[in-house]
Scaffold this motif. Sequence first.
Motif, PDB file in Angstrom:
ATOM      1  N   ARG A  26      -0.460 -32.935  -0.687  1.00  0.00           N
ATOM      2  CA  ARG A  26       0.132 -33.063  -2.127  1.00  0.00           C
ATOM      3  C   ARG A  26       0.809 -31.750  -2.248  1.00  0.00           C
ATOM      4  NH1 ARG A  26      -4.960 -35.677  -5.411  1.00  0.00           N
ATOM      5  NH2 ARG A  26      -4.674 -37.709  -4.617  1.00  0.00           N
ATOM      6  N   PHE A  27       0.348 -30.489  -2.012  1.00  0.00           N
ATOM      7  CA  PHE A  27       0.978 -29.271  -2.351  1.00  0.00           C
ATOM      8  C   PHE A  27       2.335 -29.336  -1.555  1.00  0.00           C
ATOM      9  CE2 PHE A  27       2.055 -24.942  -0.576  1.00  0.00           C
ATOM     10  CZ  PHE A  27       2.049 -24.335  -1.792  1.00  0.00           C
ATOM     11  N   VAL A  28       2.439 -29.450  -0.232  1.00  0.00           N
ATOM     12  CA  VAL A  28       3.642 -29.377   0.594  1.00  0.00           C
ATOM     13  C   VAL A  28       4.712 -30.431  -0.063  1.00  0.00           C
ATOM     14  CG1 VAL A  28       4.833 -29.869   2.688  1.00  0.00           C
ATOM     15  CG2 VAL A  28       2.643 -28.643   2.530  1.00  0.00           C
ATOM     16  N   GLY A  29       4.098 -31.518  -0.581  1.00  0.00           N
ATOM     17  CA  GLY A  29       5.076 -32.861  -0.972  1.00  0.00           C
ATOM     18  C   GLY A  29       5.808 -32.358  -2.280  1.00  0.00           C
ATOM     19  N   ALA A  30       4.907 -31.660  -3.280  1.00  0.00           N
ATOM     20  CA  ALA A  30       5.492 -31.062  -4.463  1.00  0.00           C
ATOM     21  C   ALA A  30       6.297 -29.918  -4.163  1.00  0.00           C
ATOM     22  CB  ALA A  30       4.235 -30.760  -5.175  1.00  0.00           C
ATOM     23  N   ALA A  31       5.885 -29.166  -3.006  1.00  0.00           N
ATOM     24  CA  ALA A  31       7.236 -27.961  -2.960  1.00  0.00           C
ATOM     25  C   ALA A  31       8.424 -28.421  -2.374  1.00  0.00           C
ATOM     26  CB  ALA A  31       6.323 -27.008  -1.851  1.00  0.00           C
ATOM     27  N   LEU A  32       8.216 -29.400  -1.592  1.00  0.00           N
ATOM     28  CA  LEU A  32       9.495 -30.122  -1.181  1.00  0.00           C
ATOM     29  C   LEU A  32      10.439 -30.773  -2.013  1.00  0.00           C
ATOM     30  CD1 LEU A  32       8.161 -31.192   2.565  1.00  0.00           C
ATOM     31  CD2 LEU A  32       9.474 -28.920   1.992  1.00  0.00           C
ATOM     32  N   LYS A  33       9.969 -31.060  -3.257  1.00  0.00           N
ATOM     33  CA  LYS A  33      10.889 -31.852  -4.236  1.00  0.00           C
ATOM     34  C   LYS A  33      11.973 -31.093  -4.899  1.00  0.00           C
ATOM     35  CE  LYS A  33       7.561 -35.362  -5.455  1.00  0.00           C
ATOM     36  NZ  LYS A  33       6.699 -35.843  -6.614  1.00  0.00           N
TER      37      LYS A  33
END
Length: 64
Positions: free
Chosen positions: A57-64
């Motif tokens: 979830r963290f990586v997904g949010a950071a890549l947005k």
Amino acid sequence: MPVPPAGSERTWFKSSYSGANTTECLEAAFVPAGVLIRDSKRPDFAHLTVSTKAWGRFVGAALK
């Protein structure tokens, strides 16, 4: 996410986006229990452990 075999040494890594600014960087290591996160300037200090799901979830949010 790759997980090292049981009993193996942790493999810490930095983001490929870290660049030359070595004063502000985190390192992570995949382990069977999840992901470890530490300050690259203080590798002998305590680390944070998060679940694989939380890391994703963290990586997904950071890549947005």
